[in-house]
Structure formats: structure tokens, C-alpha cells
Design a protein around this motif. Structure first.
Motif, PDB file in Angstrom:
ATOM      1  N   PRO A  61       1.013  -1.349  -0.404  1.00 14.89           N
ATOM      2  CA  PRO A  61       0.024   0.262   0.147  1.00 14.89           C
ATOM      3  C   PRO A  61       0.893   1.302  -0.077  1.00 14.89           C
ATOM      4  O   PRO A  61       2.274   1.370   0.440  1.00 14.89           O
ATOM      5  CB  PRO A  61      -0.643   0.541   1.420  1.00 14.89           C
ATOM      6  CG  PRO A  61      -0.801  -1.570   1.661  1.00 14.89           C
ATOM      7  CD  PRO A  61       0.708  -1.582   1.580  1.00 14.89           C
ATOM      8  N   ALA A  62       0.343   2.369  -0.733  1.00 17.31           N
ATOM      9  CA  ALA A  62       1.642   3.314  -0.741  1.00 17.31           C
ATOM     10  C   ALA A  62      -0.541   4.404  -0.313  1.00 17.31           C
ATOM     11  O   ALA A  62      -1.301   4.371  -1.308  1.00 17.31           O
ATOM     12  CB  ALA A  62       1.846   3.898  -1.622  1.00 17.31           C
ATOM     13  N   MET A  63      -0.591   5.523   0.386  1.00 16.22           N
ATOM     14  CA  MET A  63      -0.965   6.679   0.452  1.00 16.22           C
ATOM     15  C   MET A  63      -0.597   7.674   1.901  1.00 16.22           C
ATOM     16  O   MET A  63       0.209   7.220   2.165  1.00 16.22           O
ATOM     17  CB  MET A  63      -3.246   6.209   0.158  1.00 16.22           C
ATOM     18  CG  MET A  63      -2.669   5.365   2.445  1.00 16.22           C
ATOM     19  SD  MET A  63      -4.043   3.951   2.598  1.00 16.22           S
ATOM     20  CE  MET A  63      -4.236   2.252   1.355  1.00 16.22           C
ATOM     21  N   HIS A  64      -2.066   8.373   1.907  1.00 15.07           N
ATOM     22  CA  HIS A  64      -1.715   9.337   2.430  1.00 15.07           C
ATOM     23  C   HIS A  64      -2.101   8.923   4.298  1.00 15.07           C
ATOM     24  O   HIS A  64      -2.861   7.810   4.270  1.00 15.07           O
ATOM     25  CB  HIS A  64      -1.985  10.981   2.746  1.00 15.07           C
ATOM     26  CG  HIS A  64      -1.277  11.743   2.100  1.00 15.07           C
ATOM     27  ND1 HIS A  64      -1.704  11.882   0.583  1.00 15.07           N
ATOM     28  CD2 HIS A  64      -0.914  12.768   2.402  1.00 15.07           C
ATOM     29  CE1 HIS A  64      -0.362  12.971   0.105  1.00 15.07           C
ATOM     30  NE2 HIS A  64      -0.075  12.918   1.121  1.00 15.07           N
ATOM     31  N   THR A  65      -1.609   9.621   5.424  1.00 17.79           N
ATOM     32  CA  THR A  65      -2.034   8.833   6.535  1.00 17.79           C
ATOM     33  C   THR A  65      -3.308   8.973   6.848  1.00 17.79           C
ATOM     34  O   THR A  65      -3.861   7.576   7.714  1.00 17.79           O
ATOM     35  CB  THR A  65      -1.466   9.016   7.743  1.00 17.79           C
ATOM     36  OG1 THR A  65       0.166   9.767   7.347  1.00 17.79           O
ATOM     37  CG2 THR A  65      -0.865   8.600   8.717  1.00 17.79           C
ATOM     38  N   GLU A  66      -4.047   9.074   6.697  1.00 17.93           N
ATOM     39  CA  GLU A  66      -5.260   9.727   7.132  1.00 17.93           C
ATOM     40  C   GLU A  66      -6.037   8.115   6.756  1.00 17.93           C
ATOM     41  O   GLU A  66      -7.332   7.848   6.643  1.00 17.93           O
ATOM     42  CB  GLU A  66      -5.926  11.522   6.661  1.00 17.93           C
ATOM     43  CG  GLU A  66      -5.250  12.222   7.641  1.00 17.93           C
ATOM     44  CD  GLU A  66      -3.983  12.899   7.179  1.00 17.93           C
ATOM     45  OE1 GLU A  66      -3.587  11.851   6.610  1.00 17.93           O
ATOM     46  OE2 GLU A  66      -3.741  13.743   7.509  1.00 17.93           O
ATOM     47  N   MET A  67      -5.840   8.531   4.908  1.00 21.66           N
ATOM     48  CA  MET A  67      -6.184   7.421   4.375  1.00 21.66           C
ATOM     49  C   MET A  67      -6.087   5.465   4.835  1.00 21.66           C
ATOM     50  O   MET A  67      -6.915   4.985   4.798  1.00 21.66           O
ATOM     51  CB  MET A  67      -6.090   7.578   2.449  1.00 21.66           C
ATOM     52  CG  MET A  67      -6.335   8.893   1.874  1.00 21.66           C
ATOM     53  SD  MET A  67      -5.961   8.953   0.329  1.00 21.66           S
ATOM     54  CE  MET A  67      -7.170   7.941  -0.458  1.00 21.66           C
ATOM     55  N   TRP A  68      -4.890   5.707   4.846  1.00 17.00           N
ATOM     56  CA  TRP A  68      -3.826   4.466   5.874  1.00 17.00           C
ATOM     57  C   TRP A  68      -5.508   3.929   6.724  1.00 17.00           C
ATOM     58  O   TRP A  68      -5.104   2.946   7.380  1.00 17.00           O
ATOM     59  CB  TRP A  68      -2.431   3.952   5.556  1.00 17.00           C
ATOM     60  CG  TRP A  68      -2.416   2.783   6.607  1.00 17.00           C
ATOM     61  CD1 TRP A  68      -2.228   3.057   7.625  1.00 17.00           C
ATOM     62  CD2 TRP A  68      -3.016   1.996   6.389  1.00 17.00           C
ATOM     63  NE1 TRP A  68      -1.502   1.061   7.970  1.00 17.00           N
ATOM     64  CE2 TRP A  68      -1.949   0.973   7.584  1.00 17.00           C
ATOM     65  CE3 TRP A  68      -2.658   1.069   4.985  1.00 17.00           C
ATOM     66  CZ2 TRP A  68      -1.823  -0.503   7.286  1.00 17.00           C
ATOM     67  CZ3 TRP A  68      -2.741  -0.151   5.286  1.00 17.00           C
ATOM     68  CH2 TRP A  68      -1.969  -1.236   5.967  1.00 17.00           C
ATOM     69  N   GLU A  69      -5.401   5.418   8.229  1.00 21.83           N
ATOM     70  CA  GLU A  69      -5.684   4.709   9.462  1.00 21.83           C
ATOM     71  C   GLU A  69      -7.395   4.698   9.408  1.00 21.83           C
ATOM     72  O   GLU A  69      -7.485   4.969  10.778  1.00 21.83           O
ATOM     73  CB  GLU A  69      -5.356   6.396  10.219  1.00 21.83           C
ATOM     74  CG  GLU A  69      -3.943   6.419  10.351  1.00 21.83           C
ATOM     75  CD  GLU A  69      -3.091   6.850  11.596  1.00 21.83           C
ATOM     76  OE1 GLU A  69      -4.098   8.107  11.377  1.00 21.83           O
ATOM     77  OE2 GLU A  69      -2.408   6.510  11.771  1.00 21.83           O
TER      78      GLU A  69
END
Ligand code: CTP
Length: 404
Positions: A117-125
Motif C-alpha cells: 500500500p501507499a497513501m496518505h496517513t489519513e486514508m491508511w488509518e
């Protein structure tokens, strides 16, 4: 044997890093089919993927329809790796949506599947993403933990694509085992790696040539098999294995402290590090200068504590399995195995991984070959192969001891 690897690329800025993953798979002899999503092609164009893989690429299901690519690519794959995997792509995969070639491929594949995965922290969390990741993992997919660090724009946090070398190593470890049986799930393991440095003054040290590669391979292999891993790393310049807690140390004293702290309550400890056996008795706070009279300083050495012997004697958790390493040469007093058996008894560990270094150094090499001696008298020969392959045999042996 050539393996068929499908490299799915979804639409994130990290798509360019997948070129390096592709190159590594191609150079190691795998047949790679790249399946980018339409958004991925906004970041890296089809000619790049076609040139690097030596094959045409398509995103939708309307190319070469007579070959039924939306089914055939997934069916004939030995591994599907999606790197980078966006939140959107994993949501589709978790829910069985198949609206392009990559998502169709994921639905028809019956081989191991790895997401990086790769994404911004908000999207991951976000709970939606976390639930999708949990669903994919429950189904047996490997979802590599994203790295922490600089993200696109000014943000930093968790969500960075793991290092391409690391993605390649994890994916090839899964491919080699034909999947990721999570046989270390629920286990906490500690691995030490690298070579310690003992300072003479602020700029000079006594060190050794250990690269840390074997320890890093052990840590990664354990994480892929589901363990919670702490890697105590002494001066290795290698990318952090994904999903592994890395503690950095320099000296043998620091290594000892970190290993003892992490070993409390751990199910297994593997000492793959090469701690310096001696340290300068006096370490100067100021840089040592050349003497005007041309005389050379004499360095007095003090022996360092033996960490392996200490943890083997103390056993910081019930049923803990302790593994040591030994680089040996035969001499007038005995062969490699004679010395190794004596060392196993002296150190008191459960397993000793023995490298015969008579014929030349293994330092920095990508490959290793070893004999694993057990305190119960067992002997397992591991033929020359990757450090990952040796790591998996070592974990197999550790798991056997958990069972007994
Ligand atoms: N080791 C350790 N602490 C030390 C030295 C070594 O824990 N101070 C561990 C290494 O991590 C390795 C094992 O002991 O797992 C074997 O190290 P080796 O250097 O071969 O053992 P020595 O006891 O130093 O034996 P030798 O006299 O052959 O060098």
C-alpha cells in the motif's frame, strides 16, 4: 523454473517506484506481466511498462479480447503483486469489484497475492481502509505494512510505499514458499544483525565486515510468516524490513542492552549479529593525535560480554528458543563441525547455524549455505541458496522446537 508474476500498479505517485520492482523481477529471470490501472498510467505511461517488461500492457478488458485476458492473466499467474496499492484498489479487491483488467485479474487469481500500500496517513488509518486490509489478510493475502516518512506534498507519516528492494524481497519470499502460511502468527521474535563498532576515539572504531543481510532476511521472513519482529541492527546500511520494529545500536554494550530488553517475553531470539569480541579498554573523548616523536599508540583491549551465552543461560521467557550463528574454519584441533559442536555446548543455545568460511568469505554475499546443529543432536544441511531460503529453514527449525 520461470515464474509468472503479475505486477499490478494502481494510481499513486509512487507508481514510478514499481519500475524498480519490475526490473528486479525481470533480472532474476521471472516473466512479468504489468497490469496498470488507468490512473496509474497518468503517473507512468504504458511505454515505460512495455519496455521494462518486454510485453504490451493494457488497463481495460477490451484489448486482445479473443485471448480472454480478464481471466487468463490471473489464472496463469504464480504471484500477483500490487505496488503501489491505493486505498481505492484495496477497497475494490476486498469487495470483489471487477471493473478493469487489474481487478478482474485479482478476482481470477488463485495464487499468492501481495499488496504494497501507499497513501496518505489519513486514508491508511481510516476505518474503511483498515477493515479492507483486515479482510484481505483474513483471505490469506499479504498486505505489507506501509513505511513511515515523507509523503507527497509537505506531509510525513505512515503510508509511504516500502522501499522497492524490500517489496521485491517480501514478494519473492512469498513466491518461493507458494504463499504465506502464517505459522509464526502470535509469536514475538527478536533478531540481531550487523557488526558492532568499538570506538577508540570519536572518529575511529574497531569493526567487522558483517553486512547484516542474513539478519535482515531472517527478520523479513519472520514478519512474512506473521511474527511480531524486533530487529536489533548494528550499523547495517540496508532498508528497514517492512512491518518490522528496528532498534539501531552501535557498540556491543548497546547491542546487549537492546537484546536483553527485547528478549524479555520473546518466543525466540536469533543472534545473527557479529558483536566485536573485544573493545578498547580506554576510549578517548578527544581525537587521538600523532605523537611528535613518531611513536605509535598501544591499544589495550578488554573482552566484551557474550550476549548469546547470557541469554541462553538466563532464558528470558518460558520455552524461549535461542539461536546462534558461527563462522568456522577447520584446523589442526578439529574440523568445522567439531568446533561448531563445541561452540553449541559452550554457548548453551538450542540451534547453531554454522557457516564454513574456510573457502572464502560470505560477507556481503546475497547467498549463504550452512549446517544447522541442534542441542538435541540434530543436524540439517542447507544447500547454497538465498539468505531468505536459509532464513525459512531456520524458522522451520524454531517452529519445530516450539511444538516440542
Ligand atoms: N556472540 C554474542 N556476543 C559476543 C560474541 C558473539 O552474542 N560478544 C554471538 C554471535 O551473535 C553469534 C555467536 O555468538 O551468534 C557466535 O559468535 P562467534 O564469534 O563465532 O563466537 P565466539 O564465542 O566469539 O567464538 P570464537 O572464539 O570462535 O570467535
Amino acid at each position: 523454473m520461470t515464474s509468472h508474476v503479475v505486477l499490478g500498479v494502481s494510481g499513486g505517485i509512487a507508481a514510478y517506484k514499481a519500475c524498480e520492482v519490475l526490473r528486479r523481477f525481470s533480472e532474476s529471470g521471472h516473466d512479468v506481466t504489468v497490469v496498470p490501472t488507468a490512473s496509474a498510467l497518468e503517473f507512468v505511461g504504458a511505454p515505460t511498462w512495455a519496455a521494462l517488461s518486454g510485453k504490451p500492457v493494457a488497463s481495460d478488458v477490451w484489448n486482445q479480447v479473443h485471448e480472454v485476458p480478464h481471466v487468463r492473466i490471473g489464472q496463469s499467474a504464480d504471484l500477483v503483486l500490487v505496488a503501489p496499492a491505493t486505498a481505492d484498489l484495496m477497497a475494490k479487491a476486498a469487495h470483489g469489484i471487477a471493473d478493469d483488467l487489474l481487478t478482474n485479474t485479482l478476482l481470477t487469481a488463485r495464487c499468492p497475492v501481495v499488496f504494497a500500500p501507499a497513501m496518505h496517513t489519513e486514508m491508511w488509518e481510516h476505518p474503511a481502509t483498515q477493515a479492507n486490509v483486515a479482510t484481505l489478510r483474513e483471505r490469506g493475502c499479504v498486505v505489507i505494512e506501509p513505511a513511515e516518512g515523507r509523503l507527497t506534498g509537505a506531509d510525513t507519516g505512515k503510508g509511504r510505499l516500502p522501499d522497492p528492494v524490500e517489496i521485491y524481497e517480501v514478494a519473492s519470499a512469498v513466491l518461493a514458499r507458494g504463499g504465506a502460511a502464517l505459522d509464526l502468527d502470535g509469536r514475538r521474535v527478536v533478531v540481531s544483525a550487523g557488526g558492532t563498532r568499538e570506538y577508540l576515539d570519536p572518529v575511529r572504531f574497531l569493526g567487522n565486515r558483517s553486512s547484516g543481510r542474513q539478519g535482515y532476511a531472517l527478520a523479513r521472513a519472520a514478519a512474512v510468516r506473521g511474527a511480531e519482529v524486533t530487529l536489533i541492527s548494528a550499523n547495517a546500511s540496508l532498508p528497514d524490513p517492512a512491518g518490522v520494529k528496528v532498534v539501531r545500536v552501535e557498540t556491543t554494550a548497546e547491542l546487549r542492552e537492546a537484546v536483553l530488553a527485547a528478549a524479555a517475553g520473546a518466543d525466540a531470539v536469533v543472534m545473527a549479529a557479529a558483536p566485536a569480541d573485544f573493545r578498547p579498554t580506554h576510549s578517548s573523548e578527544a581525537k587521538i593525535k600523532k605523537a611528535d616523536d613518531g611513536s605509535s599508540p598501544v591499544v589495550e583491549l578488554t573482552q566484551n560480554p557474550d550476549i548469546l551465552a547470557e541469554i541462553s543461560g538466563d532464558r528470558l521467557a518460558e520455552g524461549q528458543v535461542v539461536v546462534g550463528f558461527a563462522a568456522e574454519t577447520g584446523d589442526a584441533d578439529g574440523g568445522v563441525l567439531d568446533h561448531a559442536r563445541a561452540k553449541l555446548a559452550r554457548k548453551g543455545c538450542d540451534l547453531l547455524v554454522v557457516n564454513d568460511v574456510s573457502g572464502g568469505a560470505v560477507f556481503g554475499s546475497e547467498e549463504n549455505q550452512a549446517v544447522i546443529l541442534g542441542s538435541d543432536g540434530s543436524l540439517a544441511e542447507v544447500p547454497r541458496g538465498t539468505k531468505t531460503a536459509l532464513s525459512n529453514v531456520i524458522w522451520d527449525q524454531v517452529i519445530r522446537r516450539f511444538a516440542s
